[in-house]
Scaffold this active site. Structure first.
Site, short mmCIF file in Angstrom:
data_model
loop_
_atom_site.label_atom_id
_atom_site.label_comp_id
_atom_site.label_asym_id
_atom_site.label_seq_id
_atom_site.Cartn_x
_atom_site.Cartn_y
_atom_site.Cartn_z
N PRO A 13 0.79 -1.23 0.00
CG PRO A 13 -0.88 -1.54 1.60
CD PRO A 13 0.38 -2.15 1.06
CG ASN A 14 -0.38 4.34 1.20
OD1 ASN A 14 -1.31 4.88 0.61
ND2 ASN A 14 -0.53 3.77 2.38
NE ARG A 21 3.65 6.76 1.84
CZ ARG A 21 3.96 5.53 2.23
NH1 ARG A 21 4.55 4.69 1.40
NH2 ARG A 21 3.68 5.14 3.43
CE1 TYR A 26 8.77 5.15 3.54
CE2 TYR A 26 7.09 6.84 3.27
CZ TYR A 26 7.61 5.75 3.96
OH TYR A 26 6.95 5.27 5.06
CG ASN A 77 8.48 -1.84 0.67
OD1 ASN A 77 7.87 -1.92 1.74
ND2 ASN A 77 9.05 -0.72 0.27
CB ALA A 80 1.30 0.31 6.50
CG HIS A 83 4.83 -2.11 10.31
ND1 HIS A 83 6.17 -2.46 10.39
CD2 HIS A 83 4.79 -1.07 9.44
CE1 HIS A 83 6.88 -1.64 9.62
NE2 HIS A 83 6.06 -0.80 9.02
CG ASP A 90 -0.54 -17.41 8.47
OD1 ASP A 90 0.45 -17.51 9.22
OD2 ASP A 90 -1.71 -17.36 8.90
CD GLU A 101 10.80 -7.27 6.31
OE1 GLU A 101 11.16 -8.34 6.87
OE2 GLU A 101 10.24 -6.35 6.92
CG HIS A 103 10.96 -2.07 5.04
ND1 HIS A 103 9.60 -2.08 4.84
CD2 HIS A 103 11.26 -3.22 5.69
CE1 HIS A 103 9.11 -3.18 5.36
NE2 HIS A 103 10.09 -3.90 5.88
CG LEU A 104 11.70 2.63 -0.47
CD1 LEU A 104 10.29 3.12 -0.69
CD2 LEU A 104 12.57 3.00 -1.63
CB SER A 105 12.28 4.55 5.65
OG SER A 105 11.25 3.66 6.07
NE ARG A 110 9.71 6.23 9.04
CZ ARG A 110 8.79 6.06 8.09
NH1 ARG A 110 8.95 5.10 7.18
NH2 ARG A 110 7.72 6.82 8.05
NE ARG A 114 6.49 4.46 10.20
CZ ARG A 114 5.42 4.55 9.40
NH1 ARG A 114 5.13 3.58 8.55
NH2 ARG A 114 4.64 5.62 9.44
C1 DQA Z 1 8.04 1.21 4.15
C2 DQA Z 1 8.05 1.42 5.67
C3 DQA Z 1 6.66 1.18 6.23
O1 DQA Z 1 6.67 1.39 7.65
C4 DQA Z 1 5.68 2.17 5.61
O2 DQA Z 1 4.38 1.92 6.10
C5 DQA Z 1 5.71 2.13 4.13
C6 DQA Z 1 7.00 2.07 3.46
C7 DQA Z 1 9.42 1.56 3.53
O3 DQA Z 1 9.64 1.17 2.38
O4 DQA Z 1 10.23 2.23 4.16
O5 DQA Z 1 4.70 2.26 3.47
O6 DQA Z 1 7.79 -0.16 3.88
#
Ligand code: DQA
Length: 152
Positions: A13-14, A21, A26, A77, A80, A83, A90, A101, A103-105, A110, A114
């Site tokens: 998502p997002n 964003r 990010y 990735n 959210a 978490h 599963d 896995e 994550h950009l950040s 944070r 997270r």
């Molecule tokens: C994220 C970190 C997540 O906590 C956040 O909800 C995201 C992006 C990252 O790529 O840093 O949507 O997965």
């Protein structure tokens, strides 16, 4: 010649909003920029990619299930959902392949909510905090996990 193995790259998502964003977390790269960089890196490593994004948990669960028959490895990735989603955990536990896995950040620098990742419980390894480059590092990690040589 054997077929080129495919690496499935799923974005949650997002992540379709990358570029505009929260750039302080990010960066300014768009998801299309990251996809193009992944396609180049994967080609150099001898892979194809199937790069996707969804805002829907169930769709991501279905894609992970389908990966069982179609792909050599998974880069995820989950945004959210990382978490919160036991359903994604599963599904990951039902696939037998390297899972990286991403994550950009750096989620550990944070907010405390997270710091917990359900995805990590099923991942082969985790890359976070390197922005879009993290996806390319994940492709390198997949290549090593699948026993491929680095290109000269
Ligand atoms: C994220 C970190 C997540 O906590 C956040 O909800 C995201 C992006 C990252 O790529 O840093 O949507 O997965």
């Amino acid at each position: 010649m054997p077929p080129v193995p495919t690496i499935l790259i799923i974005n949650g998502p997002n992540l379709n909003l990358l570029g505009t964003r929260e750039p302080e977390h990010y960066g300014r790269e768009t998801l299309a920029d990251i996809e193009a960089a992944c396609a180049r890196r994967a080609a150099a490593l001898g892979f194809g990619i199937d790069f996707r994004q969804s805002n829907h948990e169930g769709e991501i669960v279905t894609w992970i299930q389908e990966a069982r028959d179609r792909t050599a490895a998974l880069i995820l990735n989950a945004g959210a959902l990382t978490h919160t989603s036991i359903a994604i955990l599963d599904a990951l536990r039902a696939v037998d392949m390297p899972v990286v896995e991403v994550h950009l950040s750096n989620i550990h620098r944070r907010e405390p909510f997270r710091h917990k990742s359900f995805v990590s419980l099923a991942a082969t390894g985790v890359i976070c905090g390197f922005g879009g480059i993290g996806y390319e590092l994940a492709l390198e990690a997949v290549a090593l996990a699948l026993g491929r040589e680095r290109p000269a």
